[in-house]
Scaffold this active site. Structure first.
Site, short mmCIF file in Angstrom:
data_model
loop_
_atom_site.label_atom_id
_atom_site.label_comp_id
_atom_site.label_asym_id
_atom_site.label_seq_id
_atom_site.Cartn_x
_atom_site.Cartn_y
_atom_site.Cartn_z
N LYS A 1 -14.24 96.38 36.26
CA LYS A 1 -13.96 96.21 34.83
C LYS A 1 -13.53 97.53 34.19
O LYS A 1 -12.54 97.60 33.47
CB LYS A 1 -15.20 95.67 34.09
CG LYS A 1 -15.61 94.28 34.54
CD LYS A 1 -16.79 93.77 33.74
CE LYS A 1 -18.05 94.58 33.92
NZ LYS A 1 -18.57 94.63 35.30
N THR A 2 -14.30 98.56 34.47
CA THR A 2 -13.97 99.85 33.88
C THR A 2 -12.65 100.35 34.44
O THR A 2 -11.82 100.92 33.74
CB THR A 2 -15.11 100.86 34.14
OG1 THR A 2 -16.32 100.31 33.61
CG2 THR A 2 -14.84 102.19 33.46
N ASP B 1 -15.23 98.68 26.48
CA ASP B 1 -16.01 98.59 27.73
C ASP B 1 -17.46 98.22 27.39
O ASP B 1 -17.89 98.42 26.25
CB ASP B 1 -15.98 99.94 28.46
CG ASP B 1 -16.37 99.81 29.94
OD1 ASP B 1 -16.61 98.67 30.42
OD2 ASP B 1 -16.43 100.85 30.64
N GLU B 2 -18.21 97.72 28.35
CA GLU B 2 -19.62 97.36 28.17
C GLU B 2 -19.81 96.49 26.91
O GLU B 2 -20.72 96.70 26.12
CB GLU B 2 -20.49 98.63 28.06
CG GLU B 2 -20.38 99.58 29.24
CD GLU B 2 -21.17 99.14 30.46
OE1 GLU B 2 -21.82 98.09 30.41
OE2 GLU B 2 -21.11 99.86 31.49
N GLN C 1 -25.61 92.12 32.47
CA GLN C 1 -26.00 93.53 32.35
C GLN C 1 -26.32 93.91 30.91
O GLN C 1 -26.27 95.08 30.53
CB GLN C 1 -24.90 94.43 32.88
CG GLN C 1 -24.70 94.30 34.38
CD GLN C 1 -23.69 95.30 34.90
OE1 GLN C 1 -23.93 96.49 34.91
NE2 GLN C 1 -22.53 94.81 35.31
N ARG D 1 -26.15 99.39 41.32
CA ARG D 1 -25.62 100.76 41.26
C ARG D 1 -25.34 101.28 42.67
O ARG D 1 -24.68 102.30 42.85
CB ARG D 1 -26.59 101.74 40.57
CG ARG D 1 -26.92 101.49 39.11
CD ARG D 1 -25.71 101.28 38.26
NE ARG D 1 -25.41 99.86 38.13
CZ ARG D 1 -24.25 99.38 37.72
NH1 ARG D 1 -23.27 100.18 37.39
NH2 ARG D 1 -24.04 98.08 37.64
P1 ATP Z 1 -20.12 97.91 36.14
O1 ATP Z 1 -20.35 96.47 35.77
O2 ATP Z 1 -21.23 98.44 36.96
O3 ATP Z 1 -19.74 98.74 34.98
P2 ATP Z 1 -17.34 97.71 36.81
O4 ATP Z 1 -17.01 96.28 36.85
O5 ATP Z 1 -16.95 98.48 35.62
O6 ATP Z 1 -18.88 97.90 37.16
P3 ATP Z 1 -15.93 99.76 38.24
O7 ATP Z 1 -16.88 100.85 38.00
O8 ATP Z 1 -14.66 99.73 37.47
O9 ATP Z 1 -16.68 98.36 38.11
O10 ATP Z 1 -15.56 99.68 39.78
C1 ATP Z 1 -16.55 99.76 40.79
C2 ATP Z 1 -16.01 100.54 41.98
O11 ATP Z 1 -15.04 99.77 42.64
C3 ATP Z 1 -15.37 101.83 41.59
O12 ATP Z 1 -15.66 102.78 42.57
C4 ATP Z 1 -13.90 101.48 41.56
O13 ATP Z 1 -13.09 102.59 41.78
C5 ATP Z 1 -13.81 100.49 42.72
N1 ATP Z 1 -12.70 99.53 42.57
C6 ATP Z 1 -12.51 98.66 41.58
N2 ATP Z 1 -11.41 97.90 41.78
C7 ATP Z 1 -10.88 98.33 42.95
C8 ATP Z 1 -9.72 97.95 43.72
N3 ATP Z 1 -8.90 96.98 43.31
N4 ATP Z 1 -9.51 98.60 44.86
C9 ATP Z 1 -10.34 99.57 45.28
N5 ATP Z 1 -11.45 99.98 44.62
C10 ATP Z 1 -11.71 99.37 43.46
MG MG Z 2 -18.08 99.56 34.21
#
Ligand code: ATP
Ligand code: MG
Length: 734
Positions: free
Chosen positions: A42-43, A232-233, A263, A609
């Site tokens: 997402k981020t 975000d969040e 979350q 995490r």
């Molecule tokens: P959270 O809910 O914990 O905030 P999130 O959904 O924001 O998580 P991110 O932090 O954006 O998730 O991504 C998690 C990990 O996966 C990061 O290390 C990110 O770089 C990697 N990632 C996300 N999408 C891809 C992709 N398409 N290919 C490779 N790595 C990815």
């Molecule tokens: Mg995130």
């Protein structure tokens, strides 16, 4: 303006995205909600979207409003976007937290709410002082209606976007003798008079401004300015922030929020996960995108986290998968006590280091602040560099410094700095001017503050009330000092904290931090038992405090689960999974099932995490304030399916997962009966159950026989020192 067609092939930040991620990045027009579990990118999507908006020339940085949850996250996003953009610095951002962005806007329009643009933003201390003054003027009993508690109500109204006039009388009841609503109004008026805002005002004032038809041009101006809004969040926004967003985004309707209902962990601070559910109504035609591939963790970790969160009701529901294999199982470990837990984690950290894992890839995520002490001690002993993120190290915390100040004065009465620190803490009516008088006298005579007090209380120099108070304080210190050789130092510390009124001060304190401070104080007392004497303990602290900035390089992170939101580590340690500690008893007592579910979301945040390894541990015994408390593993431990965990336990410790309440398929535990929390037992220092008539040994008083048991207090007839009352946890069975 440039268009997307400028790029013959897709830019690099798009290439690594999966289809739904890419869709979330490329759907630039209209409202988009990305609702997806942890680690699904997402981020990353938001960051790519920002880059994409800039890259395609859809918007300049100044035309994008991007909201992150912390300043650190804002900084990271800035760096990542300029990285994706080829490293060129990007100027004119509107990228930051709700607070930072609202403050920036409000400075431009402060006059519309009766402020000038250089208004100050006040902190909790100032907020309280202000409210207290007003309460006193209004003749409200501030003992009965503690200002901190009243402020809490006001802050929650602000979180909900309510101005004084909008607060219903059903919301206030008889609070502050039925005057709370009026107080809120006066508090706001007073803030305006001194040209100040509190944090809640930042969004509240902006909502007031943007909603007022008289300011239609301001709103129109923002609508023209912000072509795109990114958040975000999103699950942790409160109502006021939500209204602020809605007002700003309604111009173009180009808003993209990303979040995960599982979350949402800031309900206690006014966050409303319901904002996610309202999104579709408020932004008709919203495109909802779900991401299911997790890129962070291995499948064992993901499935375990999923099994835990599945116990919550009313979820939007989603399941994650990962193509990075099953990976290792989660290590679940039952340990004898907190010290053993810290030792075990220390050993595991060293093992990982031998395998060439970097300390920066490891984190210990605790539920409660007091838990950090045991790990800090361990890492200092091992020489492993660590950082406590999001808060001071244990011994630097305000309440710990205060408590240490008492102990320092007991050991060394000429310790002026320590005495000055606590002379009026808790409040004893000894103001600055009294302290000045005492100091001036001491300086003139070349003597310490303590001795100045001794001298001056023999004269009529001081007001009678001040004199009496100081004499009482000297008496107290003299008595405590006389006990140093006759009482176990941890017991003495507990006694001092009680008798000085210091514990009481925090018990009556209604700020959200107060319970944590009390826990820290209890932890301090518990931790003292590891030392031979008070002197040795204080010596140790002095060295610990001095021994700080040992390393600028690698370090292991220690932080709370709340602070870890959005972050990831290769290895994550999750200690203290015991009923009452996690889930937190307080949270369950205050909010019932809702509280429990928020705790469970925290467990989900914690597990997710971890990229490659997760360790969960529980201790069978915790020393709390000199008492041994026998703990039972958290219900969340039971919710981990055996297929994804590897359980082990110290001998004599209940091994979670092997007990009969696991069903034979090994998948889901049957419902467990509600449990009694932290059942107390009379137990010796080494964990042996004690009974009347038992012979025991005490460090100071030697051998004796238990003649009576009263709670945790034992009356013991000692062979050489007569009958004494001591705590059970300070004796061993002879
Ligand atoms: P959270 O809910 O914990 O905030 P999130 O959904 O924001 O998580 P991110 O932090 O954006 O998730 O991504 C998690 C990990 O996966 C990061 O290390 C990110 O770089 C990697 N990632 C996300 N999408 C891809 C992709 N398409 N290919 C490779 N790595 C990815
Ligand atoms: Mg995130």
């Amino acid at each position: 303006m440039q268009t997307e067609t400028l790029y013959s092939q897709s830019p690099p930040y798009l290439e690594t995205l999966n289809d739904p991620q890419r869709q979330a990045v490329e759907t630039l027009d209209g409202p988009v909600l990305v609702l997806a579990g942890a680690g699904t990118g997402k981020t990353r999507v938001l960051t790519a979207r920002l880059a994409h908006l800039l890259h395609t020339g859809r918007a300049f940085p100044s035309q994008i409003l991007a909201v992150t949850f912390t300043n650190k996250a804002a900084q990271e996003m800035k760096e990542r976007v300029s990285g994706l953009m080829g490293g060129a610095p990007v100027e004119g951002w509107w990228l930051g937290t709700f607070h930072a962005l609202s403050a920036r806007m409000l400075r431009r329009h402060a006059d519309l709410v009766g402020l000038s643009s250089n208004f100050s933003i006040i902190d909790t201390d100032d907020q309280l002082r202000l409210l207290k003054q007003i309460m006193e003027v209004e003749g409200i009993d501030t003992k009965k209606w503690v200002p901190k508690a009243m402020l809490h109500f006001i802050e929650r109204w602000k979180d909900r976007g309510l101005l004084p006039a909008q607060v219903g009388s059903e919301d206030t009841g008889d609070l502050a003798d039925g005057k709370l609503k009026g107080l809120y109004g006066r508090y706001q008026a007073r803030l305006r008079e001194i040209n100040a805002c509190d944090f809640g005002d930042l969004s509240l004032h902006m909502i007031t401004i943007l909603k007022d038809p008289a300011n239609a041009t301001v709103l129109a101006d923002y609508h023209r300015r912000f072509r795109y809004v990114l958040v975000d969040e999103y699950q942790d926004t409160n109502v006021a922030q939500y209204l602020w967003l809605r007002l700003l985004a309604q111009g173009t309707g180009n808003i993209c929020c990303v979040g995960d209902d599982d979350q949402s962990i800031y309900g206690w601070r006014g966050a409303e996960v319901g904002n996610i559910l309202r999104f579709g109504q408020d932004f008709p035609g919203a495109k909802i995108i779900r991401l299911e591939q997790n890129y962070r963790s291995t499948n064992n970790i993901l499935k375990a986290a999923h099994a835990v969160i599945s116990n919550n009701e009313g979820r939007l529901g989603k399941e994650l998968w990962s193509d990075s294999g099953d990976g290792e199982k989660i290590f679940v470990r039952g340990l004898w006590d907190g010290e053993a837990e810290a030792r075990w984690i220390g050993e595991e950290v060293e093992t990982l280091q031998h395998k060439k894992w970097a300390l920066n890839d490891m984190a210990i995520l605790v539920r409660a602040g007091f838990q950090t002490r045991e790990f800090e001690e361990r890492f200092i002993k091992l020489g492993v560099p660590y950082k406590v993120i999001g808060g001071p190290r244990f011994y630097e915390r305000l309440e710990i410094r205060d408590a240490l100040a008492y102990l320092r004065v007991v050991m060394q009465r000429a310790d002026d700095l320590a005495l000055e620190r606590i002379i009026n803490t808790p409040k004893r009516g000894l103001g600055d001017s009294t302290v000045q008088t005492l100091y001036a006298y001491g300086r003139a005579k070349g003597i310490a503050l303590y001795d100045a007090i001794m001298d001056l209380t023999q004269t009529d120099e001081l007001r009678p009330k001040v004199k009496t108070t100081l004499m009482k304080l000297l008496d107290d210190f003299a008595r405590w000092r006389s006990l140093v050789d006759n009482m176990h130092h941890a017991e003495l510390a507990a006694l001092i904290l009680e008798e000085s009124g210091y514990m009481q001060m925090w018990k009556t304190d209604k700020t959200p931090e107060a319970p944590g401070r009390l826990e820290n104080l209890k932890e301090l007392v518990s931790g003292m038992s590891q030392f031979e004497s008070l002197a040795e303990f204080l010596e140790h602290i002095a060295l610990v405090l001095e021994n700080q900035n040992t390393s600028n390089g690698e370090f292991i992170t220690i932080m709370t689960l709340h602070g870890a939101k959005g972050l990831e580590f290769k290895a994550v340690f999750l200690p203290g999974w015991e009923e009452g500690l996690f889930p937190s008893q307080r949270s369950m007592d205050e909010n019932g099932l809702k509280g429990l579910e928020e705790e469970r979301r925290l467990a989900y945040v914690g597990i997710t995490r971890a990229r490659a390894r997760a360790y969960i541990s529980y201790a069978a015994n915790r020393r709390m304030y000199g008492n041994w408390i026998s703990a039972i593993p958290s219900r969340f431990v039971d919710e981990l399916p055996p297929a994804y965990v590897e359980v082990s336990a110290d001998s004599g410790v209940y091994q979670a997962g092997r007990s009969s309440h696991w069903d034979s398929s090994g998948f889901k535990p049957q419902a467990t009966a509600p449990r009694v929390v932290a059942e107390r037992k009379v137990m010796s220092e080494d964990g042996v159950i004690l009974a009347r008539g038992d012979r025991v040994f005490h460090d100071k008083f030697g051998y004796g026989k238990i003649i009576n048991i009263d709670g945790h207090k034992l009356d013991i007839a000692f062979d050489k020192s007569g009958t004494k009352r001591v705590m059970d946890s300070f004796v061993t069975k002879a």
